[in-house]
Design a protein around this motif. Structure first.
Motif, PDB file in Angstrom:
ATOM      1  N   VAL A   1       0.819  -1.215   0.000  1.00  0.00           N
ATOM      2  CA  VAL A   1       0.000   0.000   0.000  1.00  0.00           C
ATOM      3  C   VAL A   1       0.854   1.266   0.000  1.00  0.00           C
ATOM      4  CG1 VAL A   1      -1.915  -1.168   1.149  1.00  0.00           C
ATOM      5  CG2 VAL A   1      -0.223   0.074   2.527  1.00  0.00           C
ATOM      6  N   GLY A   2       2.156   1.106  -0.062  1.00  0.00           N
ATOM      7  CA  GLY A   2       3.040   2.260  -0.192  1.00  0.00           C
ATOM      8  C   GLY A   2       3.380   2.968   1.101  1.00  0.00           C
ATOM      9  N   MET A   3       3.294   2.282   2.219  1.00  0.00           N
ATOM     10  CA  MET A   3       3.643   2.898   3.499  1.00  0.00           C
ATOM     11  C   MET A   3       5.147   3.176   3.541  1.00  0.00           C
ATOM     12  SD  MET A   3       2.628   1.586   7.341  1.00  0.00           S
ATOM     13  CE  MET A   3       0.886   1.539   6.942  1.00  0.00           C
ATOM     14  N   ARG A   4       5.532   4.285   4.146  1.00  0.00           N
ATOM     15  CA  ARG A   4       6.945   4.664   4.224  1.00  0.00           C
ATOM     16  C   ARG A   4       7.708   3.665   5.095  1.00  0.00           C
ATOM     17  NH1 ARG A   4       6.898  10.792   6.107  1.00  0.00           N
ATOM     18  NH2 ARG A   4       9.151  10.471   5.973  1.00  0.00           N
ATOM     19  N   THR A   5       8.567   2.896   4.479  1.00  0.00           N
ATOM     20  CA  THR A   5       9.236   1.799   5.181  1.00  0.00           C
ATOM     21  C   THR A   5      10.155   2.277   6.292  1.00  0.00           C
ATOM     22  OG1 THR A   5      10.987   1.806   3.497  1.00  0.00           O
ATOM     23  CG2 THR A   5       9.134   0.290   3.166  1.00  0.00           C
ATOM     24  N   GLU A   6      10.698   3.483   6.162  1.00  0.00           N
ATOM     25  CA  GLU A   6      11.629   3.961   7.184  1.00  0.00           C
ATOM     26  C   GLU A   6      10.923   4.294   8.492  1.00  0.00           C
ATOM     27  OE1 GLU A   6      10.542   7.643   4.678  1.00  0.00           O
ATOM     28  OE2 GLU A   6      10.866   5.486   4.407  1.00  0.00           O
ATOM     29  N   HIS A   7       9.592   4.381   8.473  1.00  0.00           N
ATOM     30  CA  HIS A   7       8.834   4.701   9.680  1.00  0.00           C
ATOM     31  C   HIS A   7       8.173   3.480  10.308  1.00  0.00           C
ATOM     32  CE1 HIS A   7       8.189   9.341   9.306  1.00  0.00           C
ATOM     33  NE2 HIS A   7       9.445   8.983   9.257  1.00  0.00           N
ATOM     34  N   VAL A   8       8.409   2.303   9.748  1.00  0.00           N
ATOM     35  CA  VAL A   8       7.712   1.109  10.218  1.00  0.00           C
ATOM     36  C   VAL A   8       8.690   0.138  10.888  1.00  0.00           C
ATOM     37  CG1 VAL A   8       6.151  -0.771   9.603  1.00  0.00           C
ATOM     38  CG2 VAL A   8       6.118   1.355   8.290  1.00  0.00           C
ATOM     39  N   LEU A   9       8.303  -0.352  12.069  1.00  0.00           N
ATOM     40  CA  LEU A   9       9.084  -1.349  12.780  1.00  0.00           C
ATOM     41  C   LEU A   9       8.238  -2.611  12.932  1.00  0.00           C
ATOM     42  CD1 LEU A   9      10.541   0.836  15.690  1.00  0.00           C
ATOM     43  CD2 LEU A   9      11.739   0.106  13.619  1.00  0.00           C
ATOM     44  N   TYR A  10       8.900  -3.772  12.921  1.00  0.00           N
ATOM     45  CA  TYR A  10       8.187  -5.048  13.025  1.00  0.00           C
ATOM     46  C   TYR A  10       8.773  -5.864  14.175  1.00  0.00           C
ATOM     47  CZ  TYR A  10       6.649  -3.770   8.347  1.00  0.00           C
ATOM     48  OH  TYR A  10       6.111  -3.101   7.269  1.00  0.00           O
ATOM     49  N   GLU A  11       7.903  -6.267  15.070  1.00  0.00           N
ATOM     50  CA  GLU A  11       8.291  -7.138  16.179  1.00  0.00           C
ATOM     51  C   GLU A  11       7.703  -8.519  15.865  1.00  0.00           C
ATOM     52  OE1 GLU A  11       8.092  -9.694  18.868  1.00  0.00           O
ATOM     53  OE2 GLU A  11       6.162  -8.612  18.939  1.00  0.00           O
ATOM     54  N   ASP A  12       8.555  -9.518  15.666  1.00  0.00           N
ATOM     55  CA  ASP A  12       8.081 -10.800  15.136  1.00  0.00           C
ATOM     56  C   ASP A  12       8.282 -11.990  16.086  1.00  0.00           C
ATOM     57  OD1 ASP A  12      10.808 -11.107  15.042  1.00  0.00           O
ATOM     58  OD2 ASP A  12      10.927 -11.424  12.877  1.00  0.00           O
ATOM     59  N   ARG A  13       8.506 -11.725  17.382  1.00  0.00           N
ATOM     60  CA  ARG A  13       8.728 -12.835  18.323  1.00  0.00           C
ATOM     61  C   ARG A  13       7.532 -13.122  19.221  1.00  0.00           C
ATOM     62  NH1 ARG A  13      12.687 -11.904  22.227  1.00  0.00           N
ATOM     63  NH2 ARG A  13      12.313  -9.657  22.061  1.00  0.00           N
ATOM     64  N   SER A  14       6.661 -12.160  19.407  1.00  0.00           N
ATOM     65  CA  SER A  14       5.571 -12.303  20.381  1.00  0.00           C
ATOM     66  C   SER A  14       4.524 -13.323  19.937  1.00  0.00           C
ATOM     67  CB  SER A  14       4.904 -10.944  20.628  1.00  0.00           C
ATOM     68  OG  SER A  14       4.415 -10.407  19.424  1.00  0.00           O
ATOM     69  N   ARG A  15       3.981 -14.055  20.919  1.00  0.00           N
ATOM     70  CA  ARG A  15       2.981 -15.081  20.649  1.00  0.00           C
ATOM     71  C   ARG A  15       1.662 -14.809  21.359  1.00  0.00           C
ATOM     72  NH1 ARG A  15       6.308 -20.064  22.774  1.00  0.00           N
ATOM     73  NH2 ARG A  15       6.527 -18.533  24.451  1.00  0.00           N
ATOM     74  N   ASN A  16       1.660 -13.842  22.265  1.00  0.00           N
ATOM     75  CA  ASN A  16       0.427 -13.481  22.960  1.00  0.00           C
ATOM     76  C   ASN A  16       0.497 -12.012  23.348  1.00  0.00           C
ATOM     77  OD1 ASN A  16       2.038 -13.344  25.339  1.00  0.00           O
ATOM     78  ND2 ASN A  16       1.665 -15.510  25.754  1.00  0.00           N
ATOM     79  N   THR A  17      -0.564 -11.534  24.008  1.00  0.00           N
ATOM     80  CA  THR A  17      -0.667 -10.108  24.314  1.00  0.00           C
ATOM     81  C   THR A  17       0.390  -9.664  25.314  1.00  0.00           C
ATOM     82  OG1 THR A  17      -3.057 -10.335  23.988  1.00  0.00           O
ATOM     83  CG2 THR A  17      -2.280  -8.286  24.940  1.00  0.00           C
ATOM     84  N   ARG A  18       0.694 -10.501  26.274  1.00  0.00           N
ATOM     85  CA  ARG A  18       1.743 -10.189  27.249  1.00  0.00           C
ATOM     86  C   ARG A  18       3.070  -9.936  26.536  1.00  0.00           C
ATOM     87  NH1 ARG A  18       3.945  -8.738  32.288  1.00  0.00           N
ATOM     88  NH2 ARG A  18       5.731 -10.065  32.761  1.00  0.00           N
ATOM     89  N   GLU A  19       3.422 -10.805  25.599  1.00  0.00           N
ATOM     90  CA  GLU A  19       4.676 -10.651  24.869  1.00  0.00           C
ATOM     91  C   GLU A  19       4.609  -9.470  23.899  1.00  0.00           C
ATOM     92  OE1 GLU A  19       5.540 -14.448  23.141  1.00  0.00           O
ATOM     93  OE2 GLU A  19       6.148 -15.332  25.055  1.00  0.00           O
ATOM     94  N   ASN A  20       3.433  -9.190  23.352  1.00  0.00           N
ATOM     95  CA  ASN A  20       3.275  -7.982  22.529  1.00  0.00           C
ATOM     96  C   ASN A  20       3.758  -6.762  23.296  1.00  0.00           C
ATOM     97  OD1 ASN A  20       0.084  -9.011  21.108  1.00  0.00           O
ATOM     98  ND2 ASN A  20       2.116  -9.181  20.208  1.00  0.00           N
ATOM     99  N   ALA A  21       3.290  -6.632  24.534  1.00  0.00           N
ATOM    100  CA  ALA A  21       3.626  -5.465  25.348  1.00  0.00           C
ATOM    101  C   ALA A  21       5.111  -5.440  25.711  1.00  0.00           C
ATOM    102  CB  ALA A  21       2.771  -5.446  26.609  1.00  0.00           C
ATOM    103  N   LEU A  22       5.623  -6.567  26.173  1.00  0.00           N
ATOM    104  CA  LEU A  22       7.026  -6.635  26.602  1.00  0.00           C
ATOM    105  C   LEU A  22       7.987  -6.339  25.450  1.00  0.00           C
ATOM    106  CD1 LEU A  22       7.158  -9.791  28.921  1.00  0.00           C
ATOM    107  CD2 LEU A  22       7.781  -7.458  29.555  1.00  0.00           C
TER     108      LEU A  22
END
Length: 263
Positions: free
Chosen positions: A149-170
């Motif tokens: 969709v053309g989102m500016r890649t330099e402004h986007v971060l990806y966290e790919d380890r979390s498996r639940n909401t607790r880990e999302n936050a941490l």
């Protein structure tokens, strides 16, 4: 360990699964000397399906969760440092993007990225698969969508380890290292927002709730209108029950500060 136990436990407390097992056990008992018990269990299963699938109970349960936060958050023109979107809405199948019924999390994030061009965007979500190793994480799917969709890649971060909401936050807290005074928006489904806000509060990350993906209309008839199909009622009952069970479990584990977190 908590992740695995929660997945197994949830399978056995899902309303549609419980009612199905009750009815099947009752059916089997009809061919044994416990026929009376079998008749009772079959009746319980059938009546349970009728009540859960047709009555507004599931919608009422969902509305209690969804009413915890304002449906249209006010941004008030204050600077926004970033937008955090929780996984659970997107995946990949045969190298193509696929959405769940929580796709509004993704569309809302794309809209916010356009409205807030200077804000950082953080997607948090790994793989919640219990038995198999997924080829793609949710973050991979989000990256494919945001790039498309053309989102500016330099402004986007990806966290790919979390498996639940607790880990999302941490893991998100550790990734972005929020500074005092920064304003971060949290995007997730409205029914899931109380647990999500609680988890972020528990790890010391103050965020502003931006709920999306409402299931109840927010009108008076939510309390008496039946569902048009049994499948719709059962699906919503499964969804709301999972969230309530999650709230109780997270509170007992100390992952949230209160049973039903609010603003």
């Amino acid at each position: 360990m908590f992740f695995y136990l929660s997945k197994i436990f949830w399978f056995f407390v899902t309303p549609s699964n419980v009612l199905t097992v009750i009815a099947l056990v009752g059916l089997l008992l009809l061919f044994s000397r416990y026929r009376r018990l079998g008749h009772g269990l079959v009746a319980i299963g059938i009546v349970g399906f009728l009540i859960v699938g047709a009555s507004p109970l599931a919608r009422i349960s969902m509305r209690v969760l969804e009413d915890r936060f304002a449906a249209v958050p006010r941004l008030d023109g204050e600077p926004v440092a970033g937008v955090i979107v929780l996984g659970g809405a997107i995946g990949m199948n045969r190298h193509q993007i696929k959405f769940t019924d929580a796709a509004a999390r993704m569309t809302a994030t794309i809209e916010l990225a356009r409205r807030l061009p200077e804000a950082r965007i953080v997607f948090t979500g790994g793989s919640a698969s219990l038995l198999t190793e997924e080829e793609y994480t949710e973050a991979d799917a989000a990256r494919a969508l945001f790039t498309a969709v053309g989102m500016r890649t330099e402004h986007v971060l990806y966290e790919d380890r979390s498996r639940n909401t607790r880990e999302n936050a941490l893991f998100t807290r550790d990734l972005v290292q929020p500074q005092p005074g920064e304003r971060w928006l949290l995007v997730t489904s409205a029914y899931h927002m109380p647990r999500a806000i609680g988890c972020f509060k528990a790890v010391g990350f103050d965020v502003v709730p931006y709920p999306v993906d409402f299931h109840a209309d927010g009108k008076p008839d939510d309390f008496y209108r039946p569902f048009r199909t049994f499948s719709e009622g059962l699906r919503l009952a499964d969804l709301s029950t999972k969230e309530w069970v999650g709230l109780v479990a997270y509170r007992l584990m100390g992952y949230t500060p209160t049973l039903l977190p609010g603003r």
